[in-house]
Design a protein around this motif. Structure first.
Motif, short mmCIF file in Angstrom:
data_model
loop_
_atom_site.label_atom_id
_atom_site.label_comp_id
_atom_site.label_asym_id
_atom_site.label_seq_id
_atom_site.Cartn_x
_atom_site.Cartn_y
_atom_site.Cartn_z
N LEU A 50 38.20 37.31 38.55
CA LEU A 50 38.34 38.70 38.98
C LEU A 50 39.16 39.47 37.96
CD1 LEU A 50 37.67 40.49 41.56
CD2 LEU A 50 40.06 40.10 42.21
N LEU A 52 40.64 43.64 37.08
CA LEU A 52 40.83 45.02 37.52
C LEU A 52 41.28 45.83 36.32
CD1 LEU A 52 42.42 46.37 40.77
CD2 LEU A 52 43.13 47.31 38.56
N ILE A 68 36.78 47.29 39.23
CA ILE A 68 36.92 45.87 39.55
C ILE A 68 35.65 45.15 39.12
CG2 ILE A 68 37.32 44.19 41.40
CD1 ILE A 68 38.44 46.69 43.01
N GLN A 70 33.74 41.16 37.72
CA GLN A 70 33.76 39.70 37.60
C GLN A 70 32.94 39.29 36.39
OE1 GLN A 70 32.28 38.77 41.76
NE2 GLN A 70 33.82 37.16 41.49
N LEU A 82 42.38 46.44 48.52
CA LEU A 82 42.86 47.23 47.39
C LEU A 82 44.20 47.84 47.80
CD1 LEU A 82 41.95 48.02 44.56
CD2 LEU A 82 40.74 49.96 45.57
N GLU A 107 33.55 50.42 41.27
CA GLU A 107 34.55 51.40 40.84
C GLU A 107 34.78 52.43 41.93
OE1 GLU A 107 35.53 54.23 36.94
OE2 GLU A 107 33.74 52.94 36.98
N ARG A 119 46.66 46.61 42.90
CA ARG A 119 46.15 45.24 42.89
C ARG A 119 44.95 45.09 43.82
NH1 ARG A 119 50.64 42.01 43.25
NH2 ARG A 119 52.10 43.76 43.09
N ALA A 120 44.06 44.20 43.44
CA ALA A 120 42.93 43.80 44.28
C ALA A 120 43.11 42.34 44.64
CB ALA A 120 41.62 44.01 43.53
#
Length: 257
Positions: A50, A52, A68, A70, A82, A107, A119-120
């Motif tokens: 992951l 961000l 965000i 991957q 989030l 996004e 932060r995610a």
């Protein structure tokens, strides 16, 4: 040369994490972690699963782009929180994602009220949690005046547009919704009275009967929210939105605008 190549491969993960604005130690996060994610155990930061991206210093604290993603082959994300540590209501939104959005490329724009970690925290298909984030220098986003007059707000509230395009070998959907998403901390620029909180609280986006994503949001999603996401386009897209006043909007799109 072969030895240098091996060293380069070993260094790659470390280089991937060498960003200008990494997450900073946060007492706010330490205090809220368990209530947000249900455990006091810190999720690992793993760029192989992951990522961000967010600006080091935001041009507009009320419209901070959060991207965000991957890497290819990363395990599926089923849910994601989030969080903006320094915001009055730190949990900006909780999302769930369908398989058509994997690997994740998503996004959204947030309000950031003070210099803060953003932060995610993702839940993977196997139940594990991972985290990614950035430290964003921005202030005043939650109290920033609305971009339109109240008359304009009421006249266009609930209008939606959807665009579909191809980019980087994937289908990209962009959903735009007209809504002031009042935070409860803004003032009417004419009366100078505080505007009560009024925002899109739930959002459900489907393709046919299959879920693309859902959102349960708070005050930190920007005015006139925009959601950009990579997905597998395969039929009409339907959107169901409801705000804190109980207003409901439903619209379907045939893949275009």
């Amino acid at each position: 040369m072969r030895l240098a190549f091996v060293f380069a491969l070993l260094a790659a993960p470390a280089l991937a994490q060498d960003v200008e604005n990494p997450l900073q130690p946060s007492e706010l996060w330490d205090d809220m972690r368990e209530s947000v994610i249900g455990t006091n155990q810190e999720p690992p930061v793993d760029p192989a699963v992951l990522l961000l991206d967010a600006p080091k210093r935001a041009d507009n604290p009320a419209l901070v782009p959060i991207h965000i993603t991957q890497p290819p082959g990363a395990p599926d994300v089923t849910a994601l929180s989030l969080v903006v540590d320094g915001n009055p209501a730190p949990v900006a939104a909780e999302f769930t994602f369908g398989k058509a959005l994997m690997p994740l490329d998503f996004e959204v724009r947030l309000r950031v009220d003070t210099y803060s970690d953003v932060r995610a925290i993702a839940t993977l298909a196997d139940g594990r949690k991972v985290m990614a984030g950035r430290f964003v220098r921005a202030s005043g986003g939650c109290a920033a005046p609305a971009g339109k007059s109240m008359d304009q707000v009421r006249a266009t509230m609930g209008e939606m547009r959807f665009r579909q395009a191809a980019e980087g070998g994937r289908d990209i959907g962009t959903l735009m919704i007209r809504h002031p998403n009042f935070s409860g901390l803004q003032r009417d620029q004419v009366t100078l009275l505080t505007i009560p909180a009024e925002f899109i609280q739930t959002l459900e986006v489907k393709q046919g009967s299959a879920q693309l994503f859902t959102m349960n949001a708070g005050i930190s999603i920007s005015e006139d929210p925009v959601f950009r996401f990579a997905y597998r386009a395969d039929g009409p897209v339907s959107v169901h939105a409801q705000d804190t006043e109980g207003r409901v909007w439903d619209q379907s799109f045939n893949g275009g605008s």
